[in-house]
Design an enzyme around this catalytic site. Structure first.
Site, PDB file in Angstrom:
ATOM      1  N   CYS A   1       0.839  -1.202   0.000  1.00  0.00           N
ATOM      2  CA  CYS A   1       0.000   0.000   0.000  1.00  0.00           C
ATOM      3  C   CYS A   1       0.868   1.244   0.000  1.00  0.00           C
ATOM      4  O   CYS A   1       1.437   1.613   1.033  1.00  0.00           O
ATOM      5  CB  CYS A   1      -0.930  -0.006   1.209  1.00  0.00           C
ATOM      6  SG  CYS A   1      -2.009   1.449   1.285  1.00  0.00           S
TER       7      CYS A   1
ATOM      8  N   CYS B   1      -0.488   4.042   2.261  1.00  0.00           N
ATOM      9  CA  CYS B   1      -0.308   3.765   3.686  1.00  0.00           C
ATOM     10  C   CYS B   1       1.139   3.981   4.131  1.00  0.00           C
ATOM     11  O   CYS B   1       1.390   4.555   5.195  1.00  0.00           O
ATOM     12  CB  CYS B   1      -0.709   2.324   4.007  1.00  0.00           C
ATOM     13  SG  CYS B   1      -2.362   1.849   3.493  1.00  0.00           S
ATOM     14  N   ASP B   2       2.086   3.505   3.345  1.00  0.00           N
ATOM     15  CA  ASP B   2       3.469   3.400   3.808  1.00  0.00           C
ATOM     16  C   ASP B   2       4.474   4.258   3.048  1.00  0.00           C
ATOM     17  O   ASP B   2       5.646   4.302   3.413  1.00  0.00           O
ATOM     18  CB  ASP B   2       3.923   1.931   3.730  1.00  0.00           C
ATOM     19  CG  ASP B   2       3.076   1.020   4.603  1.00  0.00           C
ATOM     20  OD1 ASP B   2       2.582   1.489   5.640  1.00  0.00           O
ATOM     21  OD2 ASP B   2       2.894  -0.159   4.247  1.00  0.00           O
TER      22      ASP B   2
END
Length: 297
Positions: A130, A133-134
């Site tokens: 992701c 997300c990261d």
């Protein structure tokens, strides 16, 4: 007879449970592995409104506690099939049967993995599925994105604004992505295409330090701090027949999370949708419960 049976204990499922309990309905959440879903594996969540920073495991734990305090019941069981009948649905598991007035399917889906050694071990320590997300963890660092579809190009384009260098690794010479995305990527100075390449091995100790590629039988090493795998998702929805599935195996549901079967709703990553994030999963849960209450109670 239960008011709500929720299949899956990730963000979408637990959000559904909270909203259903707040409507003073009886709720059972069935989960086969661990409550919290995929977010449990994320070391840090920084994109959920109102929560500046929290670990994925703590986020999941807080969701579970909230649903439990609201009155939800939980069962660790594997669902094998569902049997709709005249507005009610029987959920069959390996351990028994449950009847519900409304069934919310929140089964999620799995990111497709590369299948190379140490991939699972390094997930959260350099390997990610992701970019949204990261990606922020790799500011000004070199990273690689694996894939050739829209998701891979979207991730790569987003990461050009974060990472110092983005290698786009694809196993073929041709891309499946939309041409507009390909052209945009070609215009980025810090994207480098690595074609006809397959990830052969992952390097590093506790953290990823590089990937080894197989390019036409020859090895090439990329020194990267992050590897973003964007080769698609793998839904597992066959046991929910006769609920309609898309060609890709996702559950077909409208914007109110209704499926083609009366009293059955789909939320989160298991349903066909364009954005798969914590916020959209939580929103699905609220929408599905609202739809069910309007339809059935």
């Amino acid at each position: 007879m239960l008011d709500f049976i929720i299949i899956g204990g990730g963000t979408a499922g637990l959000s559904s449970a909270v909203y259903a309990c707040r409507a003073n309905k009886s709720v059972l959440v069935i989960e086969r592995l661990a409550f919290g879903g995929q977010i449990v594996n994320s070391p840090l969540v920084e994109n959920y409104p109102g929560i500046p920073a929290i670990s994925g495991s703590q986020f999941a734990s807080d969701m579970f506690d909230q649903a439990e305090k609201a009155g939800a019941r939980f069962a660790f069981e594997t669902v094998t099939k569902i049997l709709p009948d005249n507005g009610f649905t029987t959920v069959v598991t390996e351990d028994g049967k449950y009847e519900g007035r409304a069934v919310i399917i929140a089964a999620g889906c799995e990111h497709r993995h590369l299948g190379v050694e140490r991939e699972e071990e390094l997930t959260g320590s350099g390997v990610s599925y992701c970019a949204l997300c990261d990606g922020a963890f790799f500011k000004d660092k070199p990273i690689a994105v694996v894939g050739g579809g829209n998701a891979a190009f979207t991730d790569a384009l987003y990461l050009t604004g974060v990472a110092s260098k983005v290698y786009l690794v694809h196993r073929r010479k041709e891309f499946r992505a939309e041409q507009t995305l390909v052209e945009r990527a070609k215009g980025k100075s810090n994207i480098e295409f690595v074609l006809d390449a397959k990830v052969k091995a992952l390097e590093g100790g506790d953290e990823l330090t590089g990937v080894v590629l197989d390019i036409a039988g020859k090895e090439k090493r990329l020194a990267v701090d992050g590897l973003f795998v964007a080769i698609g998702h793998a839904p597992d929805n066959e046991m929910f027949a006769p609920v309609k599935l898309t060609a890709g195996g996702y559950i077909a549901a409208d914007e109110n999370c209704r499926t083609n079967m009366k009293g059955i709703y789909a939320v989160g990553d298991c349903r066909e949708k364009t954005v798969r994030q914590l916020t959209t999963a939580a929103a699905d849960g609220a929408i599905a419960v609202s739809s069910a209450l309007a339809d059935m109670f």
